[in-house]
Design an enzyme around this catalytic site. Structure first.
Site, short mmCIF file in Angstrom:
data_model
loop_
_atom_site.label_atom_id
_atom_site.label_comp_id
_atom_site.label_asym_id
_atom_site.label_seq_id
_atom_site.Cartn_x
_atom_site.Cartn_y
_atom_site.Cartn_z
N ARG A 81 0.59 -1.28 -0.27
CA ARG A 81 -0.43 0.14 0.16
C ARG A 81 1.01 0.93 0.20
O ARG A 81 1.34 0.82 0.86
CB ARG A 81 -0.91 -0.33 0.76
CG ARG A 81 -2.21 1.24 1.37
CD ARG A 81 -2.38 1.32 1.96
NE ARG A 81 -2.32 1.56 3.68
CZ ARG A 81 -1.95 2.47 4.02
NH1 ARG A 81 -2.87 4.04 3.80
NH2 ARG A 81 -1.43 2.83 5.10
N HIS A 125 -2.25 10.71 1.58
CA HIS A 125 -2.18 10.15 2.97
C HIS A 125 -1.39 11.55 3.38
O HIS A 125 -0.44 11.63 3.69
CB HIS A 125 -0.93 9.71 2.59
CG HIS A 125 -0.26 8.83 3.99
ND1 HIS A 125 -0.75 6.83 3.93
CD2 HIS A 125 -0.26 9.30 5.28
CE1 HIS A 125 0.11 6.86 6.01
NE2 HIS A 125 -0.13 8.01 5.99
N GLU A 170 -6.80 8.08 7.50
CA GLU A 170 -6.79 8.72 8.61
C GLU A 170 -7.34 10.00 8.50
O GLU A 170 -6.58 11.21 8.83
CB GLU A 170 -5.53 8.72 9.08
CG GLU A 170 -4.58 6.64 9.51
CD GLU A 170 -3.46 6.59 10.69
OE1 GLU A 170 -3.29 8.36 10.23
OE2 GLU A 170 -3.47 5.51 10.18
N ASN A 291 -6.55 0.97 10.32
CA ASN A 291 -4.74 1.46 11.26
C ASN A 291 -5.56 1.19 12.65
O ASN A 291 -6.20 2.02 13.32
CB ASN A 291 -4.96 2.25 10.55
CG ASN A 291 -4.35 2.79 9.44
OD1 ASN A 291 -4.40 1.76 8.66
ND2 ASN A 291 -3.46 4.21 8.85
N TYR A 293 -3.29 0.55 16.02
CA TYR A 293 -1.39 0.36 17.23
C TYR A 293 -1.36 0.52 18.92
O TYR A 293 -0.80 -0.04 19.16
CB TYR A 293 -1.07 2.03 16.98
CG TYR A 293 -0.49 2.35 15.33
CD1 TYR A 293 1.22 1.56 14.91
CD2 TYR A 293 -1.39 2.56 14.36
CE1 TYR A 293 1.33 1.84 13.56
CE2 TYR A 293 -0.46 3.18 13.11
CZ TYR A 293 0.55 2.43 13.01
OH TYR A 293 1.16 2.40 10.89
N GLU A 350 -2.49 -0.70 8.56
CA GLU A 350 -1.14 -0.31 9.62
C GLU A 350 -1.29 -0.86 10.66
O GLU A 350 -1.77 -1.08 11.55
CB GLU A 350 -1.67 0.84 9.68
CG GLU A 350 -0.45 1.76 7.94
CD GLU A 350 -0.64 3.00 9.17
OE1 GLU A 350 -0.21 3.93 9.05
OE2 GLU A 350 -0.83 4.38 7.52
O1 IFM Z 1 3.59 7.13 10.33
C1 IFM Z 1 2.05 7.53 10.47
C2 IFM Z 1 1.05 7.47 9.10
O2 IFM Z 1 2.16 7.83 8.20
C3 IFM Z 1 0.13 7.07 9.49
N1 IFM Z 1 -0.24 6.06 10.84
C4 IFM Z 1 0.39 6.24 11.68
C5 IFM Z 1 1.82 5.91 11.86
C6 IFM Z 1 2.86 6.33 12.64
O3 IFM Z 1 2.22 7.61 13.37
#
Ligand code: IFM
Length: 462
Positions: A81, A125, A170, A291, A293, A350
């Site tokens: 991607r 992005h 995002e 995405n 984290y 992500e």
């Molecule tokens: O680097 C970023 C990405 O551009 C968007 N999602 C989170 C990643 C880590 O912070």
């Protein structure tokens, strides 16, 4: 919910293993071949990025993409991607296209296909052309039309070879931080600008989906949202967490997939919504890009334009080297929530770990913590699938260390280390680990194919 039967469980044979990157974070060559500046060029030039870093060279992927594709090939990923830099193909954001910029993505797409890697093209992005920001950017309603025209250019040019498209990556992050919380381009701090931008980005998403459907009838189109549990930093922050969660997790996917703003935001968004807008925004999608984290923490803050800011959260939880909470269970729960709420196939577009990796005396990078992180999060994906969530792919962020926005180059998310002064790429231990995982997962699923149930969920061969 039944736990997966480990002895029999295999990854679905069609499961997509991939990596993600984005244009501004890797390409460099910001003044080459007619590219126009983006808001992140401006932000970098103003010295607001840590260490005064800029995206001018980044990973020099613009010139080194064949080497980077070879690294992807070595990993065994099925998909990559990437995003197109709007101002590389339309230097002013609209009007005359830049043939040299378009030709770069021709070369990239062709080289990916040649390597057997499917290109997943994301239109946007974070890197709005500066010329459009000068006209008011996402805060003006015309932005939806500008974006639709850009999507038309991209669909027309690459739609013969690219079948996977994502509209916007995002949206909650670049609007919240760019228009209210600070720390990102274009660095405004005004809540009505934020709300206007939210609605215009949603309109832009819908218009781009329509444009792509016409131009690329075979396209599989998705939207990419980061959904992360939003928790109160202290018991007194419960309402703040509810508010931040509405903006962060629902202000975009709810209108895009359900056709309405989340109840907490309906009233404040109302002044910007014109008749027919929600139908324009809510266009049928083929998949949901998630995405994820970590959970985030909210703190009530009357001095912030939104009345809430990100809080530190508890000190006694496990965290990554950049202090993000580590909570793989939160990914599993989020997958269930997204599945139940939006009823779309999900790709984890992500997930990864940021750290300050440095090579040892003989040049090796043993990023054990990243391996542990990825392994726990991939296990969370596996469990969610086993419990009936329709997850169809997983993309590590990121293949290469790259420009981590306001944190610059100090924070590294790559499976591959980049030595910026020399541009030398060195695969880290996590690269070899991920390659082994992909190999094992795909070989096992070839041996014991999974049957699909009629409901779209997975039949687990129990
Ligand atoms: O680097 C970023 C990405 O551009 C968007 N999602 C989170 C990643 C880590 O912070």
């Amino acid at each position: 919910m039944n736990p997966p039967d480990d002895a029999k469980w295999t990854w679905p044979p069609t499961f997509v293993w991939g990596v993600s990157m984005s244009a501004f974070q890797i390409e460099g060559a910001t003044r080459e071949d007619g590219r126009g500046p983006s808001v992140w060029d401006t932000y970098g030039a103003s010295g607001r990025v840590a260490n005064h870093d800029t995206g001018d060279v980044a990973c020099d992927h613009y010139h080194r993409y064949p080497e980077d594709i070879a690294l992807m090939r070595g990993l065994g990923v099925r998909a990559y991607r990437f995003s197109v830099a709007w101002s590389r193909v339309l230097p002013q954001g609209r009007g005359a296209a830049n043939e040299a910029g378009l030709a770069f993505y021709d070369r990239l797409v062709d080289a990916l296909l040649e390597a057997g890697i499917e290109p997943w093209l994301c239109l946007y992005h974070f890197d709005l052309p500066q010329a459009l920001d000068d006209l008011g950017g996402w805060a003006v309603r015309d932005s939806a039309g500008w974006f639709a025209d850009y999507a038309t250019l991209v669909g027309r040019r690459y739609g013969d070879r690219v079948k996977r498209f994502a509209t916007i990556n995002e949206p909650s992050i670049f609007t919240l931080f760019g228009y209210a919380l600070g720390g990102a381009a274009p660095d405004a701090a005004d809540v009505s600008t934020l709300r206007r931008a939210i609605h215009n980005v949603n309109l832009a998403h819908g218009a781009a989906v329509d444009a792509l459907r016409v131009l690329v009838p075979q396209a599989s189109i998705g939207a990419i949202h980061n959904v992360q549990p939003c928790l109160p930093a202290t018991p007194a922050d419960t309402d703040a967490a509810d508010l931040l969660g509405a903006y962060w997790n629902a202000a975009f996917p709810d209108p895009q997939c359900l056709g309405h703003y989340p109840s907490r935001l309906v009233e404040v968004m109302e002044p910007y919504v014109q008749a027919g807008d929600l139908a324009r925004i809510c266009r049928p999608l083929d998949w949901f890009g998630l995405n994820h984290y970590s959970p985030i923490y909210a703190t009530a803050n009357p001095n912030s334009p939104l009345g809430v800011t990100l809080g530190a959260g508890p000190s006694d939880i496990s965290r990554t080297p950049i202090d993000w909470p580590t909570a793989p269970e939160a990914l599993r729960e989020t997958l269930h929530q997204v599945h139940n709420r939006y009823r779309l196939p999900i790709y984890v577009t992500e997930n990864g770990l940021g750290s300050y990796d440095t090579p040892d005396a003989i040049g090796k990078i043993t990023d054990t913590q990243r391996i542990e992180f990825l392994s726990a999060y991939i296990e969370a994906v596996r469990r969610a699938i086993a419990e009936g969530v329709d997850v169809r792919g997983y993309f590590v962020w990121s293949l290469l260390d790259n420009f981590e926005w306001a944190s610059g180059y100090a924070v590294r998310f790559g499976l591959v280390h980049v030595d910026y002064p020399t541009q030398k790429r060195t695969p880290k231990a996590s690269y070899f680990w991920y390659a082994d995982l992909i190999k094992a997962a795909t070989e096992a699923s070839r041996v014991i194919p999974l049957a699909r149930s009629g409901s779209g969920g997975l039949d687990l061969l129990r």
